[in-house]
Design an enzyme around this catalytic site. Structure first.
Site, PDB file in Angstrom:
ATOM      1  N   ALA A 176     -10.442  -4.770   6.950  1.00 42.76           N
ATOM      2  CA  ALA A 176      -9.769  -3.497   7.223  1.00 42.76           C
ATOM      3  C   ALA A 176      -8.894  -2.994   6.080  1.00 42.76           C
ATOM      4  CB  ALA A 176      -8.926  -3.638   8.492  1.00 42.76           C
ATOM      5  N   ASN A 209      -6.111 -10.386  10.859  1.00 42.66           N
ATOM      6  CA  ASN A 209      -7.072 -10.978   9.933  1.00 42.66           C
ATOM      7  C   ASN A 209      -6.848 -10.495   8.511  1.00 42.66           C
ATOM      8  OD1 ASN A 209      -8.961 -12.882  11.086  1.00 42.66           O
ATOM      9  ND2 ASN A 209      -9.664 -11.216  12.384  1.00 42.66           N
ATOM     10  N   HIS A 235      -2.165  -0.441   6.670  1.00 45.70           N
ATOM     11  CA  HIS A 235      -1.950  -1.666   5.897  1.00 45.70           C
ATOM     12  C   HIS A 235      -1.548  -1.284   4.470  1.00 45.70           C
ATOM     13  CE1 HIS A 235      -3.796  -3.887   9.169  1.00 45.70           C
ATOM     14  NE2 HIS A 235      -4.876  -3.134   9.064  1.00 45.70           N
TER      15      HIS A 235
END
Length: 254
Positions: free
Chosen positions: A121, A177, A205
């Site tokens: 991601a 993750n 993120h």
């Protein structure tokens, strides 16, 4: 290439739907899930077979794609690799367990099997890998998610975690993750902050890397999967890209 899938949730559905919608040399043939109905549903979509035991596919696949959980990786991966079968692992947090990592690395080497870890991601892993052994001194991740994606019912911003990636994946095994992926890419237990923010509708993120090379920052703002808000759509897309790359003559980037 014939592929079997372990874990038939949202990511597996996205990957399967994309692969079967295009002409390629990838056949997703087998599906295993502890919920046999989920495996049957996705198998019918792909014209594949839902198996009652994951071992039923081991004699007829070139690669197994794990889309389940860190615990599933620890349970299934050793057997898959012992059979000399390559794996794509989505639940990368399992490898933050150093003993397990060492164990599966040896099994893979002894049986000439490959373990592939998608970028997931985030973007920017190519840069982190490039500088990992050339003066990289500090890497940090700030993850910001909606209350829904973290199973929270709050209306104000809150820091849920601040510490090392190895601890983050223990507390949030199905949500973070990304921290494990970055740590694996740079061989560091990176600094992580997890924020639940009712004002965001994406999984955000932010990566910062500093070292002798200079500094770079990336910011990824992912829409979550409609079927599973804990997962970013980009995670599935990265696995699709990886699968397709195996048949390409020219590879761009790392």
């Amino acid at each position: 290439m014939k592929v079997g899938i372990i874990g038939c949730g949202a990511i597996a559905n996205i990957i399967t739907t994309s692969i079967i919608s295009e002409e390629n040399d990838i056949e997703i043939a087998y599906f295993f899930d502890k919920d046999i109905e989920r495996a049957e549903n996705i198998a019918s979509l792909a014209g594949g077979v839902a198996v009652l035991s994951f071992e039923d596919m081991l004699d007829d696949v070139d690669l197994i794609l794990e889309c389940a959980s860190p615990d599933s990786v620890k349970y299934f991966a050793p057997t898959v690799l012992e059979n000399g079968i390559d794996m794509i692992i989505m639940s990368i947090g399992a490898f933050m367990d150093k003993d397990f990592y060492s164990k599966v690395l040896k099994i893979a080497k002894d049986n000439n099997a490959k373990i592939h870890l998608p970028s997931g991601a985030v973007v920017g892993l190519d840069g982190i890998k490039a500088v990992a052994k050339f003066g990289l001194k500090e890497v940090s991740l700030v993850t910001r998610k909606s209350p829904k994606s973290l199973g929270k019912d709050i209306d104000t911003e809150e820091v849920l975690f601040e510490g090392k990636a190895s601890d983050a994946v223990k507390e949030f095994p199905l949500n973070i993750n990304v921290a494990a992926t970055i740590s694996m890419a740079c061989n560091m237990d990176i600094d992580v902050k997890i924020i639940v923010d009712p004002n965001v509708d994406r999984n955000v993120h932010e990566i910062t890397a500093r070292g002798d090379f200079g500094e770079f920052k990336t910011r990824t703002m992912n829409y979550p999967c409609a079927a599973n808000p804990k997962t970013s759509m980009l995670a599935a897309l990265s696995a699709i890209r990886l699968l397709k790359s195996f048949n390409e003559t020219i590879s761009v980037g790392m």
